[in-house]
Design a protein around this motif. Structure first.
Motif, short mmCIF file in Angstrom:
data_model
loop_
_atom_site.label_atom_id
_atom_site.label_comp_id
_atom_site.label_asym_id
_atom_site.label_seq_id
_atom_site.Cartn_x
_atom_site.Cartn_y
_atom_site.Cartn_z
N UNK A 202 0.92 -1.20 -0.02
CA UNK A 202 0.06 -0.02 0.06
C UNK A 202 0.74 1.45 -0.03
N UNK A 203 2.13 1.18 0.80
CA UNK A 203 3.01 2.46 0.81
C UNK A 203 4.32 1.83 0.49
N UNK A 244 20.38 12.79 -1.60
CA UNK A 244 19.56 11.52 -2.06
C UNK A 244 18.10 11.94 -1.46
N UNK A 245 17.16 11.76 -2.45
CA UNK A 245 15.79 12.17 -2.17
C UNK A 245 14.92 10.96 -1.61
N UNK A 246 14.38 11.22 -0.51
CA UNK A 246 13.60 10.26 0.36
C UNK A 246 12.11 10.67 0.09
N UNK A 247 11.33 9.58 -0.46
CA UNK A 247 9.96 9.83 -0.63
C UNK A 247 8.91 8.85 -0.26
N UNK A 248 7.86 8.88 0.51
CA UNK A 248 6.79 7.98 0.83
C UNK A 248 5.60 8.25 0.06
N UNK A 249 5.10 7.29 -0.62
CA UNK A 249 3.92 7.55 -1.51
C UNK A 249 2.86 6.27 -1.40
N UNK A 254 3.09 4.77 -8.12
CA UNK A 254 4.43 4.59 -8.62
C UNK A 254 4.33 4.80 -10.15
N UNK A 255 3.50 4.50 -10.83
CA UNK A 255 3.81 4.92 -12.20
C UNK A 255 4.07 6.38 -12.45
N UNK A 256 3.09 7.02 -11.87
CA UNK A 256 3.60 8.69 -11.79
C UNK A 256 4.93 9.12 -11.34
N UNK A 257 4.95 8.43 -10.47
CA UNK A 257 6.53 8.76 -9.91
C UNK A 257 7.67 8.44 -10.75
N UNK A 280 3.21 8.78 12.29
CA UNK A 280 3.69 10.05 12.79
C UNK A 280 2.80 11.26 11.80
N UNK A 281 3.02 12.27 12.25
CA UNK A 281 2.48 13.56 11.48
C UNK A 281 2.89 13.94 10.41
N UNK A 282 1.99 14.04 9.46
CA UNK A 282 2.31 14.53 8.08
C UNK A 282 2.03 13.13 7.13
N UNK A 283 2.02 12.02 7.72
CA UNK A 283 1.94 10.89 6.95
C UNK A 283 0.32 10.13 6.76
N UNK A 284 -0.63 11.03 7.49
CA UNK A 284 -1.89 10.28 7.33
C UNK A 284 -2.41 9.99 5.94
N UNK A 285 -2.10 10.87 5.15
CA UNK A 285 -2.56 10.84 3.72
C UNK A 285 -1.94 9.69 2.97
N UNK A 286 -0.75 8.91 3.39
CA UNK A 286 -0.35 7.93 2.51
C UNK A 286 -0.84 6.57 3.05
N UNK A 287 -1.04 6.33 4.24
CA UNK A 287 -1.56 5.25 4.80
C UNK A 287 -3.01 4.69 4.26
#
Length: 287
Positions: A202-203, A244-249, A254-257, A280-287
């Motif tokens: 999912x993430x 290094x760029x770290x991204x959670x999505x 994935x395709x758009x990324x 954690x704060x800021x990650x609610x929309x990812x889960x």
């Protein structure tokens, strides 16, 4: 005006969706329906209605999705609905076309074998559609709405909804064997679908190494609306410092990324890995 790197239309997406829908229609009309097996989703509801009233199941399927369109348009947005509308209309047409050419069961006198083969074909077809963020409508749309707010995978969500639909077929057949056969086919279909759309992820986490890290990070922020974190790194072979760029999505992004990153820097190094949990704060929309 900032430059946009993602195109609005990718014809390969619709080619994948059409191919997936064709497989789904063939598996349904040629292998599952002739055996009197009920699948899940709005097509499953349509099959139950056809077995009970002789109304072609694609008409029921189309009617159900017209209602869902109104709901989903407000929640998922017009961009998602374009592929959904295309998927529903194309599947309705393909089912109607298949019924003209496939007039009898491809495999006769082997209902379970026919159902299993049909389940595999349908699962692969739906997986191809979902792999490019398309939809066959019905429970796919419902799960997409739920998935916007809850951490639920397509496979698990569809499994729950379809279990209820298949079990309700008892009121038509009064035969538990039909339910068992439908659940077996559902399990095979779900497994094949999840294999195509890369399991239960999912993430996901991306590590991106590129000399154009600033442009990529800006594009991810503005076009994908995802936050980025820059990490300091060093290539041990070259002894050069790098960012290094770290991204959670979400997995579905994935395709758009990848398209966005490759459109900026084809030589960018990208690592994608599964994330079991995001807190954690800021990650609610990812889960």
């Amino acid at each position: 005006m900032p430059k946009k790197y993602l195109k609005e239309f990718y014809w390969k997406d619709y080619l994948n969706i059409t191919l997936g829908l064709a497989l789904y229609a063939i598996g349904l009309v040629g292998f599952i329906k002739p055996q009197g097996i009920v699948t899940g989703g709005s097509t499953g509801v349509g099959l139950v209605v056809e077995y009970a009233t002789a109304i072609p199941f694609q008409y029921t399927y189309l009617a159900i999705n017209c209602v869902l369109f109104v709901i989903a348009l407000k929640v998922l947005g017009f961009k998602f609905m374009i592929k959904t509308i295309y998927g529903v209309l194309m599947l309705t047409a393909l089912i109607t076309l298949c019924e003209k050419f496939i007039v009898e069961a491809v495999i006769e006198n082997e209902p379970l074998l026919s159902g299993l083969i049909g389940g595999i074909i349908c699962g692969v077809g739906v997986g191809l559609v979902l792999s490019v963020n398309g939809s066959t409508g019905g429970t796919d749309t419902i799960i997409a709405i739920i998935g916007k707010y809850k951490n639920i995978t397509f496979g698990r969500g569809v499994l729950f909804c379809d279990f209820v639909i298949i079990s309700s077929s008892y009121f038509v057949f009064h035969d538990y064997q039909k339910i068992v056969a439908g659940l077996i086919v559902l399990g095979v279909m779900t497994y094949a679908m999840d294999m195509i759309i890369n399991g239960s992820r999912q993430s996901v986490q991306y590590l991106i190494i590129s000399e154009k890290y600033d442009t990529i990070a800006d594009a991810i922020n503005k076009e994908l609306h995802r936050g980025c974190t820059l990490l300091d790194g060093m290539g041990w072979y070259t002894k050069k410092s790098t960012k290094i760029i770290l991204v959670l999505a979400k997995r579905t992004e994935s395709i758009e990324m990848f398209r966005l990153i490759r459109s900026i820097d084809e030589k960018a190094f990208i690592s994608q890995s599964t994330v079991r949990g995001v807190y954690g704060e800021g990650f609610d929309k990812i889960r």
